[in-house]
Scaffold this active site. Structure first.
Site, PDB file in Angstrom:
ATOM      1  N   SER A 196       0.832  -1.196   0.000  1.00  0.00           N
ATOM      2  CA  SER A 196       0.000   0.000   0.000  1.00  0.00           C
ATOM      3  C   SER A 196       0.873   1.255   0.000  1.00  0.00           C
ATOM      4  O   SER A 196       1.695   1.434  -0.899  1.00  0.00           O
ATOM      5  CB  SER A 196      -0.961  -0.048   1.190  1.00  0.00           C
ATOM      6  OG  SER A 196      -1.968   0.922   1.087  1.00  0.00           O
ATOM      7  N   ASP A 238      -9.756  -5.147  -4.211  1.00  0.00           N
ATOM      8  CA  ASP A 238      -9.134  -4.186  -3.296  1.00  0.00           C
ATOM      9  C   ASP A 238      -9.966  -2.902  -3.256  1.00  0.00           C
ATOM     10  O   ASP A 238     -10.083  -2.210  -4.263  1.00  0.00           O
ATOM     11  CB  ASP A 238      -7.707  -3.875  -3.771  1.00  0.00           C
ATOM     12  CG  ASP A 238      -6.894  -3.067  -2.763  1.00  0.00           C
ATOM     13  OD1 ASP A 238      -7.500  -2.267  -2.019  1.00  0.00           O
ATOM     14  OD2 ASP A 238      -5.665  -3.243  -2.728  1.00  0.00           O
ATOM     15  N   HIS A 254      -7.763  -5.660   0.454  1.00  0.00           N
ATOM     16  CA  HIS A 254      -6.562  -4.822   0.471  1.00  0.00           C
ATOM     17  C   HIS A 254      -5.396  -5.431   1.248  1.00  0.00           C
ATOM     18  O   HIS A 254      -4.248  -5.109   0.972  1.00  0.00           O
ATOM     19  CB  HIS A 254      -6.903  -3.458   1.072  1.00  0.00           C
ATOM     20  CG  HIS A 254      -5.772  -2.477   1.059  1.00  0.00           C
ATOM     21  ND1 HIS A 254      -5.130  -2.087  -0.104  1.00  0.00           N
ATOM     22  CD2 HIS A 254      -5.131  -1.812   2.076  1.00  0.00           C
ATOM     23  CE1 HIS A 254      -4.174  -1.226   0.186  1.00  0.00           C
ATOM     24  NE2 HIS A 254      -4.147  -1.050   1.495  1.00  0.00           N
TER      25      HIS A 254
END
Length: 311
Positions: free
Chosen positions: A159, A246, A285
C-alpha cells in the site's frame, strides 16, 4: 564485514519468554530498536529521533534462538537464509494483525523479516514526511546489509509502503547497490491518482474544483510517492501482487503500474511479474497472505532471483 561501531542501538525481546511482550510486537519472535546517529538524523530531517522495529527469524531458527543474546540475533542475519525488509502501509503499526500473519508466513518459508515503524508511526518518534520515511528505510536497509553477508535481501512494500519501497529502490539503484528483488503488494501509480481513486473521495470527485481543493494541496506539499516514475529507474526483479476486490487501492492502478514497468528499459534484463487475485477469493486490500498459492509464487519468483544473485 559487519560495522560493529556504527551508531545503531539494537534491542531484542523474545515474545515467548518475555513477561509482558510489547503490544506493537505481539506474536513477534524478536523486537529490535534501531537508533539513527544524531548527526545523520538531523541532516536528513529534524523530525527524526529513532525508528523502532522488529526482526522475525526463520522458523528453522526458532528453537536455536531461545535464550540467545542480541549479537546472536544480529549474526543470524548472516545465516544461510534470505532477508525481507517489509515496509508497511498507512494504517496502524508494524504490529498490525494482518502484518504479523504475513511475517509468520514468510518465516515459515525460511525468510528473516525485518520491519519498522516510520517516524511518526507507532512508537517511533518524529514527524512523518516522504523524505524522512525514505531515509528511515534506507538506513534500515544499510543496517541489514552490514549484517547479512552474501544472503539475498528483498524489499516488500504494501500500500503506502510501496511508495516508500520504490523511492528506496530507485535510490539504491542509483548508487548501484540494488536489492535482489522488489515486491509490491497492492501498489498505486502515484499518490495523486490514489487519492482520486480512494473510496473516501468518491462522493466529492465529481464536484467542481475537486482537483484544486483536494488534490493540488497534496502535490504542492511535496508528497508524491511516484511509483510510476520510480519504476523507470529501477533495475532489479519486480513482483506485483494485487487483489481484484481491493477497495482501498483499486486494482487498475496496480495493473497500470505493471504496464509501465514492463515496458521500461530499466527492467530489460530483469523479470517483471504481475499476479492478480480473483475477487471471489476475498483478499481485498490486506489479506493476500491468506493465499495458499503465495508460497509457490514466492518460491518460483524469488528462487530465480536467488539464482541470479549467486551467479
Amino acid at each position: 564485514m559487519r560495522k560493529r561501531n556504527e551508531s545503531v542501538t539494537v534491542e531484542h525481546e523474545r515474545a515467548a519468554s518475555a513477561a509482558a511482550p510489547a503490544p506493537l510486537d505481539k506474536g513477534c519472535s524478536l523486537r529490535h530498536s534501531l537508533r539513527l546517529p544524531a548527526a545523520a538524523a538531523a541532516a536528513a530531517d529534524t523530525g527524526m529521533k529513532r525508528p523502532l522495529g522488529r526482526h522475525t527469524v526463520p522458523a528453522a531458527l526458532w528453537k536455536n534462538a531461545r535464550g540467545k543474546d542480541q549479537l546472536w540475533f544480529e549474526d543470524a542475519l548472516g545465516s544461510s537464509h534470505p532477508v525481507i525488509l517489509y515496509l508497511h502501509g498507512n494504517a496502524g503499526t508494524r504490529g498490525g494483525d494482518h502484518r504479523v500473519e504475513l511475517y509468520k508466513v514468510l518465516s515459515s518459508l525460511g525468510y528473516h523479516v525485518v520491519t519498522f515503524d516510520y517516524r511518526g508511526w507507532g512508537d517511533s518518534i518524529g514527524s512523518p514526511s516522504e523524505r524522512g520515511m525514505t531515509y528511515d528505510a534506507l538506513h534500515v536497509f544499510d543496517w541489514i546489509k552490514a549484517r547479512s553477508g552474501d544472503n539475498p535481501v528483498y524489499i516488500w512494500g504494501h500500500s503506502l509502503g510501496t511508495g516508500v519501497a520504490t523511492n528506496l529502490v530507485r535510490r539504491l539503484c542509483e548508487r548501484e547497490t540494488p536489492p535482489d528483488a522488489l515486491i509490491l503488494e497492492s501498489p498505486f501509480t502515484n499518490i495523486r491518482e490514489e487519492a482520486r481513486s480512494h473510496p473516501f473521495s468518491v462522493i466529492y470527485r465529481y464536484f467542481p474544483g475537486f482537483d484544486w481543493f483536494f488534490l493540488d494541496p497534496i502535490t504542492t506539499s511535496g508528497i508524491k510517492f511516484a511509483n510510476d516514475e520510480n519504476v523507470k529507474y529501477i533495475s532489479c526483479s519486480l513482483l506485483i501482487l494485487h487483489a481484484e476486490d481491493d477497495p482501498v487501492v483499486p486494482f487498475h492502478l496496480g495493473k497500470k503500474l505493471y504496464n509501465i514497468a514492463a515496458t521500461s528499459r530499466s527492467f530489460r534484463d530483469y523479470k517483471v511479474q504481475f499476479v492478480p487475485f480473483h475477487t471471489d477469493l476475498g483478499y481485498r486490500h490486506k489479506y493476500i497472505y491468506r493465499s495458499p498459492e503465495l508460497p509457490r509464487i514466492l518460491r518460483e519468483f524469488l528462487g530465480k532471483s536467488e539464482h541470479e544473485h549467486h551467479h
